[in-house]
Write a protein that holds these residues in place. Structure first.
Motif, PDB file in Angstrom:
ATOM      1  N   ALA A  88       1.671   8.751  -3.944  1.00 50.75           N
ATOM      2  CA  ALA A  88       1.766   8.456  -2.515  1.00 50.75           C
ATOM      3  C   ALA A  88       2.999   9.183  -2.005  1.00 50.75           C
ATOM      4  CB  ALA A  88       1.900   6.959  -2.282  1.00 50.75           C
ATOM      5  N   PRO A  89       2.868   9.969  -0.964  1.00 54.30           N
ATOM      6  CA  PRO A  89       4.028  10.715  -0.465  1.00 54.30           C
ATOM      7  C   PRO A  89       5.105   9.767   0.049  1.00 54.30           C
ATOM      8  CG  PRO A  89       2.271  10.746   1.151  1.00 54.30           C
ATOM      9  CD  PRO A  89       1.710  10.094  -0.087  1.00 54.30           C
ATOM     10  N   MET A  90       6.330  10.255   0.069  1.00 54.05           N
ATOM     11  CA  MET A  90       7.404   9.461   0.654  1.00 54.05           C
ATOM     12  C   MET A  90       7.029   9.175   2.098  1.00 54.05           C
ATOM     13  SD  MET A  90       9.629   8.748  -1.641  1.00 54.05           S
ATOM     14  CE  MET A  90      11.134   8.264  -0.812  1.00 54.05           C
ATOM     15  N   HIS A  91       7.146   7.896   2.453  1.00 54.76           N
ATOM     16  CA  HIS A  91       6.810   7.495   3.805  1.00 54.76           C
ATOM     17  C   HIS A  91       7.576   6.223   4.140  1.00 54.76           C
ATOM     18  CE1 HIS A  91       4.045   5.222   1.226  1.00 54.76           C
ATOM     19  NE2 HIS A  91       3.953   4.325   2.198  1.00 54.76           N
ATOM     20  N   VAL A  92       7.467   5.823   5.373  1.00 60.13           N
ATOM     21  CA  VAL A  92       8.118   4.600   5.837  1.00 60.13           C
ATOM     22  C   VAL A  92       7.169   3.908   6.808  1.00 60.13           C
ATOM     23  CG1 VAL A  92       9.354   5.741   7.742  1.00 60.13           C
ATOM     24  CG2 VAL A  92      10.271   3.638   6.776  1.00 60.13           C
ATOM     25  N   HIS A  93       7.143   2.598   6.741  1.00 58.57           N
ATOM     26  CA  HIS A  93       6.380   1.802   7.696  1.00 58.57           C
ATOM     27  C   HIS A  93       7.377   1.247   8.710  1.00 58.57           C
ATOM     28  CE1 HIS A  93       2.795   1.897   5.168  1.00 58.57           C
ATOM     29  NE2 HIS A  93       3.609   1.690   4.149  1.00 58.57           N
ATOM     30  N   ASP A  94       7.139   1.519   9.978  1.00 53.18           N
ATOM     31  CA  ASP A  94       8.056   1.083  11.026  1.00 53.18           C
ATOM     32  C   ASP A  94       7.841  -0.353  11.466  1.00 53.18           C
ATOM     33  OD1 ASP A  94       9.358   3.570  11.160  1.00 53.18           O
ATOM     34  OD2 ASP A  94       7.855   4.346  12.559  1.00 53.18           O
ATOM     35  N   ASP A  95       6.707  -0.925  11.102  1.00 54.28           N
ATOM     36  CA  ASP A  95       6.412  -2.266  11.611  1.00 54.28           C
ATOM     37  C   ASP A  95       5.944  -3.243  10.550  1.00 54.28           C
ATOM     38  OD1 ASP A  95       3.919  -1.245  11.063  1.00 54.28           O
ATOM     39  OD2 ASP A  95       2.988  -2.036  12.877  1.00 54.28           O
ATOM     40  N   ALA A  96       6.071  -2.889   9.273  1.00 52.53           N
ATOM     41  CA  ALA A  96       5.535  -3.784   8.242  1.00 52.53           C
ATOM     42  C   ALA A  96       6.366  -3.730   6.965  1.00 52.53           C
ATOM     43  CB  ALA A  96       4.094  -3.407   7.916  1.00 52.53           C
ATOM     44  N   ASP A  97       6.480  -4.886   6.328  1.00 47.85           N
ATOM     45  CA  ASP A  97       7.027  -4.961   4.980  1.00 47.85           C
ATOM     46  C   ASP A  97       5.854  -4.777   4.028  1.00 47.85           C
ATOM     47  OD1 ASP A  97       9.577  -5.618   6.005  1.00 47.85           O
ATOM     48  OD2 ASP A  97       9.062  -7.748   6.025  1.00 47.85           O
ATOM     49  N   GLU A  98       6.130  -4.177   2.850  1.00 45.02           N
ATOM     50  CA  GLU A  98       5.064  -3.896   1.890  1.00 45.02           C
ATOM     51  C   GLU A  98       5.436  -4.469   0.528  1.00 45.02           C
ATOM     52  OE1 GLU A  98       2.175  -0.171   0.748  1.00 45.02           O
ATOM     53  OE2 GLU A  98       4.160   0.286   1.535  1.00 45.02           O
ATOM     54  N   ILE A  99       4.438  -4.994  -0.151  1.00 42.55           N
ATOM     55  CA  ILE A  99       4.628  -5.571  -1.480  1.00 42.55           C
ATOM     56  C   ILE A  99       3.567  -5.000  -2.404  1.00 42.55           C
ATOM     57  CG2 ILE A  99       4.529  -7.690  -2.860  1.00 42.55           C
ATOM     58  CD1 ILE A  99       5.310  -9.151  -0.173  1.00 42.55           C
ATOM     59  N   PHE A 100       3.997  -4.597  -3.593  1.00 41.61           N
ATOM     60  CA  PHE A 100       3.076  -4.167  -4.645  1.00 41.61           C
ATOM     61  C   PHE A 100       3.220  -5.121  -5.816  1.00 41.61           C
ATOM     62  CE2 PHE A 100       3.498  -0.167  -2.421  1.00 41.61           C
ATOM     63  CZ  PHE A 100       2.248   0.409  -2.539  1.00 41.61           C
ATOM     64  N   TYR A 101       2.097  -5.508  -6.391  1.00 38.35           N
ATOM     65  CA  TYR A 101       2.079  -6.253  -7.643  1.00 38.35           C
ATOM     66  C   TYR A 101       1.251  -5.422  -8.609  1.00 38.35           C
ATOM     67  CZ  TYR A 101       1.563  -9.843 -11.141  1.00 38.35           C
ATOM     68  OH  TYR A 101       1.602 -10.526 -12.326  1.00 38.35           O
ATOM     69  N   VAL A 102       1.875  -4.962  -9.695  1.00 35.88           N
ATOM     70  CA  VAL A 102       1.208  -4.084 -10.651  1.00 35.88           C
ATOM     71  C   VAL A 102       0.362  -4.918 -11.606  1.00 35.88           C
ATOM     72  CG1 VAL A 102       1.512  -2.328 -12.438  1.00 35.88           C
ATOM     73  CG2 VAL A 102       3.088  -2.402 -10.476  1.00 35.88           C
ATOM     74  N   VAL A 150      -3.082  -1.889  -8.615  1.00 31.64           N
ATOM     75  CA  VAL A 150      -2.084  -2.704  -7.940  1.00 31.64           C
ATOM     76  C   VAL A 150      -2.742  -3.540  -6.862  1.00 31.64           C
ATOM     77  CG1 VAL A 150      -0.176  -1.072  -8.342  1.00 31.64           C
ATOM     78  CG2 VAL A 150      -1.520  -0.895  -6.241  1.00 31.64           C
ATOM     79  N   PHE A 151      -2.161  -4.706  -6.608  1.00 31.86           N
ATOM     80  CA  PHE A 151      -2.430  -5.419  -5.371  1.00 31.86           C
ATOM     81  C   PHE A 151      -1.344  -4.953  -4.413  1.00 31.86           C
ATOM     82  CE2 PHE A 151      -4.634  -9.397  -7.298  1.00 31.86           C
ATOM     83  CZ  PHE A 151      -5.848  -8.735  -7.287  1.00 31.86           C
ATOM     84  N   ASN A 152      -1.747  -4.646  -3.198  1.00 34.01           N
ATOM     85  CA  ASN A 152      -0.845  -4.089  -2.194  1.00 34.01           C
ATOM     86  C   ASN A 152      -1.001  -4.948  -0.939  1.00 34.01           C
ATOM     87  OD1 ASN A 152      -0.926  -0.979  -0.319  1.00 34.01           O
ATOM     88  ND2 ASN A 152       0.828  -2.218  -0.788  1.00 34.01           N
ATOM     89  N   PHE A 153       0.107  -5.507  -0.466  1.00 38.26           N
ATOM     90  CA  PHE A 153       0.087  -6.370   0.717  1.00 38.26           C
ATOM     91  C   PHE A 153       1.040  -5.802   1.757  1.00 38.26           C
ATOM     92  CE2 PHE A 153      -0.472  -8.879  -3.118  1.00 38.26           C
ATOM     93  CZ  PHE A 153      -1.626  -9.593  -2.853  1.00 38.26           C
ATOM     94  N   LEU A 154       0.625  -5.786   3.006  1.00 35.43           N
ATOM     95  CA  LEU A 154       1.500  -5.399   4.106  1.00 35.43           C
ATOM     96  C   LEU A 154       1.489  -6.492   5.146  1.00 35.43           C
ATOM     97  CD1 LEU A 154       0.153  -2.452   3.082  1.00 35.43           C
ATOM     98  CD2 LEU A 154       1.931  -1.750   4.662  1.00 35.43           C
ATOM     99  N   THR A 155       2.683  -6.824   5.628  1.00 34.59           N
ATOM    100  CA  THR A 155       2.798  -7.856   6.640  1.00 34.59           C
ATOM    101  C   THR A 155       3.758  -7.399   7.725  1.00 34.59           C
ATOM    102  OG1 THR A 155       3.230 -10.196   7.051  1.00 34.59           O
ATOM    103  CG2 THR A 155       4.574  -9.153   5.335  1.00 34.59           C
ATOM    104  N   PRO A 156       3.340  -7.435   8.976  1.00 36.65           N
ATOM    105  CA  PRO A 156       2.043  -7.887   9.430  1.00 36.65           C
ATOM    106  C   PRO A 156       0.939  -6.901   9.050  1.00 36.65           C
ATOM    107  CG  PRO A 156       3.256  -6.997  11.283  1.00 36.65           C
ATOM    108  CD  PRO A 156       4.187  -6.994  10.095  1.00 36.65           C
ATOM    109  N   ALA A 157      -0.295  -7.332   9.257  1.00 44.55           N
ATOM    110  CA  ALA A 157      -1.460  -6.500   8.947  1.00 44.55           C
ATOM    111  C   ALA A 157      -1.497  -5.292   9.877  1.00 44.55           C
ATOM    112  CB  ALA A 157      -2.730  -7.332   9.113  1.00 44.55           C
ATOM    113  N   GLY A 158      -2.303  -4.315   9.478  1.00 45.54           N
ATOM    114  CA  GLY A 158      -2.517  -3.139  10.312  1.00 45.54           C
ATOM    115  C   GLY A 158      -2.769  -1.888   9.495  1.00 45.54           C
ATOM    116  N   PHE A 159      -1.989  -1.702   8.425  1.00 45.84           N
ATOM    117  CA  PHE A 159      -2.136  -0.502   7.606  1.00 45.84           C
ATOM    118  C   PHE A 159      -3.528  -0.407   6.967  1.00 45.84           C
ATOM    119  CE2 PHE A 159      -1.988   1.582   3.460  1.00 45.84           C
ATOM    120  CZ  PHE A 159      -1.567   2.844   3.835  1.00 45.84           C
ATOM    121  N   GLU A 160      -4.122  -1.552   6.656  1.00 50.80           N
ATOM    122  CA  GLU A 160      -5.446  -1.518   6.033  1.00 50.80           C
ATOM    123  C   GLU A 160      -6.470  -0.829   6.932  1.00 50.80           C
ATOM    124  OE1 GLU A 160      -5.511  -5.131   8.595  1.00 50.80           O
ATOM    125  OE2 GLU A 160      -4.015  -4.238   7.264  1.00 50.80           O
ATOM    126  N   ARG A 161      -6.196  -0.788   8.229  1.00 54.80           N
ATOM    127  CA  ARG A 161      -7.095  -0.087   9.156  1.00 54.80           C
ATOM    128  C   ARG A 161      -7.114   1.409   8.862  1.00 54.80           C
ATOM    129  NH1 ARG A 161     -10.955  -2.763  10.536  1.00 54.80           N
ATOM    130  NH2 ARG A 161     -11.545  -0.679  11.181  1.00 54.80           N
TER     131      ARG A 161
END
Length: 143
Positions: free
Chosen positions: A32-46, A87-98
């Motif tokens: 995954a390229p280096m990136h930043v989410h401006d409106d969401a926290d992200e969690i990965f569980y391997v 991985v399980f990948n969670f973003l909060t708030p939602a939106g990235f899954e779109r």
């Protein structure tokens, strides 16, 4: 998307916009390229495999059971070092899954190797989609 197989477990419509939840299978070497989410926290569980996460100036080696938290505005990316990863990948708030739902290529998957469909969508995110999904990607040598 090519090299990754995403299953949307829950989207913003199902969670009142609170969280988007994804199950992601990764092919060896996918990055995954280096990136930043401006409106969401992200969690990965391997769940499976070995990954390297690049978080700000840190390099985190993550094996099954690792929990990696990425607060919004922090540059990050990752790479799958094993034959496959999951991985399980969670973003909060939602939106990235779109982004995945709107741009991914639907496939039927019955286990086994990740399908390598040359017509599948690529990981590059267009400038328009970066604005739409509140994220920014960076060239490989930058943060």
């Amino acid at each position: 998307m090519r090299g990754s197989l995403w299953t949307v477990l829950a989207d913003g419509d199902e969670t009142g916009g609170v969280v988007g939840a994804l199950d992601e299978y990764l092919a060896h070497g996918i990055r995954a390229p280096m990136h930043v989410h401006d409106d969401a926290d992200e969690i990965f569980y391997v769940l499976e495999g070995n990954l390297t996460f690049f978080v700000g100036d840190q390099r985190i080696e993550a094996a099954p059971g690792a929990f990696v938290y990425l607060p919004r505005f922090v540059h990050h990316g990752f790479q799958c070092n094993s034959t496959e990863g999951r991985v399980f990948n969670f973003l909060t708030p939602a939106g990235f899954e779109r982004l995945i739902l709107d741009n991914g290529t639907p496939v039927r998957y019955d286990a086994g190797p990740i399908p390598d469909d040359p017509h599948a969508a690529r990981h590059e995110v267009s400038p328009e989609d970066q604005v739409k999904y509140h994220m920014r990607t960076f060239p490989p040598s930058s943060k």
